[in-house]
Scaffold this active site. Sequence first.
Site, PDB file in Angstrom:
ATOM      1  N   ASP A 137      -4.079 -13.349   4.018  1.00 30.56           N
ATOM      2  CA  ASP A 137      -5.351 -12.777   4.437  1.00 30.56           C
ATOM      3  C   ASP A 137      -6.552 -13.158   3.557  1.00 30.56           C
ATOM      4  OD1 ASP A 137      -4.077 -11.200   2.539  1.00 30.56           O
ATOM      5  OD2 ASP A 137      -4.078  -9.379   3.746  1.00 30.56           O
ATOM      6  N   HIS A 188      -5.921  -7.728  -0.283  1.00 33.64           N
ATOM      7  CA  HIS A 188      -6.116  -6.312  -0.594  1.00 33.64           C
ATOM      8  C   HIS A 188      -5.359  -5.955  -1.869  1.00 33.64           C
ATOM      9  CE1 HIS A 188      -6.212  -6.717   3.901  1.00 33.64           C
ATOM     10  NE2 HIS A 188      -7.395  -6.182   3.667  1.00 33.64           N
ATOM     11  N   ASP A 235      -2.234 -11.003  -2.178  1.00 35.08           N
ATOM     12  CA  ASP A 235      -2.809 -10.536  -0.917  1.00 35.08           C
ATOM     13  C   ASP A 235      -4.298 -10.258  -1.131  1.00 35.08           C
ATOM     14  OD1 ASP A 235      -1.533  -9.064   1.784  1.00 35.08           O
ATOM     15  OD2 ASP A 235      -3.404  -8.154   1.118  1.00 35.08           O
ATOM     16  N   HIS A 289       0.819  -1.217   0.000  1.00 40.15           N
ATOM     17  CA  HIS A 289       0.000   0.000   0.000  1.00 40.15           C
ATOM     18  C   HIS A 289       0.852   1.266   0.000  1.00 40.15           C
ATOM     19  CE1 HIS A 289      -3.479  -2.454   0.495  1.00 40.15           C
ATOM     20  NE2 HIS A 289      -3.177  -2.844   1.713  1.00 40.15           N
TER      21      HIS A 289
END
Length: 316
Positions: free
Chosen positions: A234, A159, A157, A120
């Site tokens: 995740d 995200h 991931d 991110h």
Amino acid sequence: MPPIVHHPAFRAEMPPGHRFPMDKFSKLASLLEAEGLAGPGGFHRPEFAPLEVLALAHTEDYVRGVVELSLPPDVVRRIGMPNSDSVAIRARAATGGTILAARLALEHGVACNTAGGSHHAEAGSGAGFCVFNDVAVAARLLQAEGRVSQVLVVDLDVHQGDGTARIFEGDTSVFTVSMHAEKNFPHRKAASDLDIELPDGTGDEAYLARLDAVLPDLLARVAPDIVFFNAGVDPHADDKLGRLALTNAGIAAREARVLGACLGREIPVVGVIGGGYDPDIDRLADRHAILHRTAAALTSKEKGRLVAEPPLPYAY
């Protein structure tokens, strides 16, 4: 054994009750040592990434703000971690870890970090528990050193790898792929070179089918000199920040597909652990260890051959 990179500084000191599971890094290292996966020589220990190397993917002002502890409050809020010496050192150590793992992958075919995947973080800011974008820094450094030309980032991931996508936007020498939960963080998505958005509750079968549909063609079309694989756990059904429904067996199959596809084509591959937010640290570390176990299982000791689909040594 495939090389594994670790540094004690991967675990930073955090305020009591902070929701980031910082203890997972030291727990993962202990688990890998106990299982003999660190090899007889132990872990490879990275150096902290120098400031000028971090500036290959980040603005100088942002790098200085992190290390001089002078980040604006709004940036600190975006990151979700304190702007402290311990966190800054951890971010430099984790980035150094991915750099070292990338160099080892070029030598050995595969290498894994016990941290990394801070996807991110973009050029001028961190976000979502990510301070420095270790994969972006490592890719830029390998290119600057003339070790690689074409890079592929496979980010699995849960995200979206929005920071990585923004850093490499318009750069044809780095192809970014993100397969993630459509409705999860970040709410304002970036544009990767390839985004695969998954509906809530996607399980093993549908997830692996989507991966199988794109991965072989992607490797053939991009023809990378190296692959960075963000193996965030995740997407697991029990992860408190995920919205997908993978099992441990599904994650193991995912790792075998990505690592095996790269190794079968003799493309060096770097594994970073990405996100994972199960509150049970022992269970979370065991889940992250699937990446390292799979890398070890894929490396056949018989005649030094690399095999694409070996029997995994752990039942999930």
